[in-house]
Design a protein around this motif. Sequence first.
Motif, PDB file in Angstrom:
ATOM      1  N   LEU A  43      85.550  19.609  58.900  1.00  0.00           N
ATOM      2  CA  LEU A  43      84.554  20.290  59.717  1.00  0.00           C
ATOM      3  C   LEU A  43      83.181  19.740  59.373  1.00  0.00           C
ATOM      4  O   LEU A  43      82.680  19.950  58.265  1.00  0.00           O
ATOM      5  CB  LEU A  43      84.601  21.803  59.473  1.00  0.00           C
ATOM      6  N   VAL A  44      82.575  19.037  60.312  1.00  0.00           N
ATOM      7  CA  VAL A  44      81.271  18.413  60.095  1.00  0.00           C
ATOM      8  C   VAL A  44      80.188  19.324  60.659  1.00  0.00           C
ATOM      9  O   VAL A  44      80.164  19.606  61.863  1.00  0.00           O
ATOM     10  CB  VAL A  44      81.209  17.034  60.779  1.00  0.00           C
ATOM     11  N   GLN A  64      80.536  29.239  55.098  1.00  0.00           N
ATOM     12  CA  GLN A  64      80.601  29.892  53.790  1.00  0.00           C
ATOM     13  C   GLN A  64      81.364  31.211  53.884  1.00  0.00           C
ATOM     14  O   GLN A  64      82.171  31.555  53.019  1.00  0.00           O
ATOM     15  CB  GLN A  64      79.188  30.114  53.251  1.00  0.00           C
ATOM     16  N   ARG A  65      81.113  31.956  54.966  1.00  0.00           N
ATOM     17  CA  ARG A  65      81.830  33.218  55.168  1.00  0.00           C
ATOM     18  C   ARG A  65      83.320  32.962  55.400  1.00  0.00           C
ATOM     19  O   ARG A  65      84.182  33.660  54.850  1.00  0.00           O
ATOM     20  CB  ARG A  65      81.225  33.973  56.346  1.00  0.00           C
ATOM     21  N   LEU A  66      83.620  31.956  56.206  1.00  0.00           N
ATOM     22  CA  LEU A  66      85.020  31.606  56.483  1.00  0.00           C
ATOM     23  C   LEU A  66      85.730  31.143  55.206  1.00  0.00           C
ATOM     24  O   LEU A  66      86.926  31.386  55.033  1.00  0.00           O
ATOM     25  CB  LEU A  66      85.081  30.526  57.555  1.00  0.00           C
ATOM     26  N   VAL A  72      88.608  28.641  55.598  1.00  0.00           N
ATOM     27  CA  VAL A  72      88.040  27.308  55.382  1.00  0.00           C
ATOM     28  C   VAL A  72      88.008  27.028  53.883  1.00  0.00           C
ATOM     29  O   VAL A  72      87.785  27.943  53.077  1.00  0.00           O
ATOM     30  CB  VAL A  72      86.609  27.229  55.982  1.00  0.00           C
ATOM     31  N   ASP A  73      88.252  25.787  53.526  1.00  0.00           N
ATOM     32  CA  ASP A  73      88.133  25.360  52.134  1.00  0.00           C
ATOM     33  C   ASP A  73      86.895  24.479  51.993  1.00  0.00           C
ATOM     34  O   ASP A  73      86.768  23.466  52.699  1.00  0.00           O
ATOM     35  CB  ASP A  73      89.368  24.556  51.708  1.00  0.00           C
ATOM     36  N   LEU A  74      85.977  24.860  51.106  1.00  0.00           N
ATOM     37  CA  LEU A  74      84.797  24.054  50.809  1.00  0.00           C
ATOM     38  C   LEU A  74      85.093  23.237  49.558  1.00  0.00           C
ATOM     39  O   LEU A  74      85.285  23.791  48.473  1.00  0.00           O
ATOM     40  CB  LEU A  74      83.572  24.945  50.596  1.00  0.00           C
ATOM     41  N   ALA A  80      83.703  20.670  54.275  1.00  0.00           N
ATOM     42  CA  ALA A  80      84.511  21.820  54.694  1.00  0.00           C
ATOM     43  C   ALA A  80      85.742  21.353  55.451  1.00  0.00           C
ATOM     44  O   ALA A  80      85.677  20.413  56.246  1.00  0.00           O
ATOM     45  CB  ALA A  80      83.681  22.749  55.573  1.00  0.00           C
ATOM     46  N   PHE A  81      86.853  22.040  55.199  1.00  0.00           N
ATOM     47  CA  PHE A  81      88.114  21.730  55.865  1.00  0.00           C
ATOM     48  C   PHE A  81      88.797  23.030  56.268  1.00  0.00           C
ATOM     49  O   PHE A  81      88.731  24.027  55.527  1.00  0.00           O
ATOM     50  CB  PHE A  81      89.041  20.945  54.930  1.00  0.00           C
TER      51      PHE A  81
END
Length: 224
Positions: A43-44, A64-66, A72-74, A80-81
Amino acid sequence: MLSTGLPQGAVPRLERPGPLRDRVYEALLELITTRALQPGQHLVESELANHLGVSRQPVREALQRLNTEGWVDLRPAQGAFVHEPTDEEADQLLTVRALLEAEAARLAAAHSDEDGIDALERIVHLGLAAVDDDDVAAAVALNARFHAMVMELAGNAVLAELAAQVDRRVRWYYTPVARQRGRQSWIEHEELVTAILNRDEQEATRLMREHTEHTRRSYQARPR
């Protein structure tokens, strides 16, 4: 075509009025649960911001919330992915879902009225049409509507609140097996409506338990 894999025009640009951060969050979450953004996909921020017609800040806050919620994995130095759910995660959630839905079916059989039955029958009719048209997105959305209606007919606010917490993840897991489940899923829905119409609480419970178990097994057996 964006490198994130989103087709142009897949999501309308967001209107400015309102809590923009929350609306970006909702837009991204919808893209994830419908698998327009695939598990493991990068995720860009800049591309998502451009696609949604917003600055990068609300996108960053939404990601960040996701991440906090497990969508989502940061990853440090990578970005982010979209989270890739493990089989154990899916199995645990679908098992909990089966317990909630079975009780909802029982209560719906005890409390539903003619209008509620009519609403369920209309959804089943639309669901079968979506399957005939091979419209997976519509079938998934209608499946969610059907189960939400059963939950509404159950008339238990606490049960409905618990179900709402897992609803989006159920959609996330159901989407890749919706075509596989196909017409059979809606036949099972029809049988469930009949049990609810007959006020057969035991049968409604059994059918919903079997129905949700079929979905769980289909997810486990999906192509990798």
